[in-house]
Write a protein that holds these residues in place. Structure first.
Motif: not given
Length: 246
Positions: A74-89
């Motif tokens: 956002r605002g051409l900067a990475i937003v700390p703490g806003e992430s999505f990470s998951v393993l998929v079967r």
């Protein structure tokens, strides 16, 4: 006696041919927001979801996703703490060749959720944002196949490809015909990160590659824009003149 004839749209609906929503309200809301997106604003005004997937193989028809990573810009900067990470079967066996690349083992995904359970959370995370990826068409082909299969509609998010942006930036810096055929040029994500002296993250890890792509995207967006505001529409139009394809 008068009779109200059905309109073309209602007639199509009666025949089961009219446009219907998806089976997921979040997907419908996402697509509505994306269709209303104003492309005339500067790049820094938008919210981006930078994502990456790890796969069992490269064929979108028969291979599947085993991991998804995404970060917010956002605002051409990475937003700390806003992430999505998951393993998929996946529903198919995990090939040894893919494990050698992304280091995800069958044991690691044995209790992971299937993609159908992961999609709602990912769609919610991406809602109304621009999607960025490195060779993003590959990631989107897998995600959209799953969205259509499970919810009846693909994602409508506009996408930006950092590989194409790197081509555009190189062309802008050195617009010579020779550069088009220079075999020493690489558009591999890790090579571009090294070339532009960006922070380095673990390769072939979905979240690590998403972070790497986010840094690359921010770098290229600022370089291509130069000293003036660059709108999303201008970037898309510039992309139409790209001469290199991989």
């Amino acid at each position: 006696m008068s009779m109200n004839l059905p309109t073309p749209k209602s007639l199509l609906a009666l025949m089961g041919l009219g446009q219907k929503g998806s089976s997921l309200p979040a997907l419908d809301e996402n697509n509505r927001l994306c269709r209303q997106l104003d492309q005339t604003r500067p790049l820094e005004d938008y919210v981006y979801t930078v994502l990456d997937t790890e796969l069992t193989g490269l064929s979108a028809r028969k291979e599947e996703i085993v991991s998804i990573g995404a970060v917010r810009v956002r605002g051409l900067a990475i937003v700390p703490g806003e992430s999505f990470s998951v393993l998929v079967r996946p529903s198919i066996p995990l090939p040894k060749t893919s494990t050698l690349i992304h280091r995800i083992t069958p044991e690691a995904i044995a209790k992971a959720p299937p993609l159908v359970e992961v999609l709602p959370g990912l769609i919610e995370f991406c809602k109304g944002t621009l999607i960025v990826g490195h060779h993003v068409g590959l990631d989107m082909s897998f995600l959209n196949r799953a969205c259509k299969k499970n919810h009846g509609r693909p994602l409508a998010n506009p996408c930006l490809d950092t590989m194409r942006m790197a081509m555009l930036w190189r062309e802008k810096r050195t617009p010579s015909h020779y550069e088009q055929y220079n075999l020493s040029i690489s558009y591999v994500l890790t090579d571009l990160a090294r070339e532009f002296e960006l922070p380095r993250f673990t390769a072939h890890d979905a979240l690590g590659d998403a972070l790497q792509t986010a840094y690359l995207f921010i770098y290229l967006a600022k370089k291509i824009a130069g000293n003036r505001p660059l709108t999303l529409r201008e970037l898309f139009r510039a992309g139409q003149s790209w001469r290199w394809y991989m």
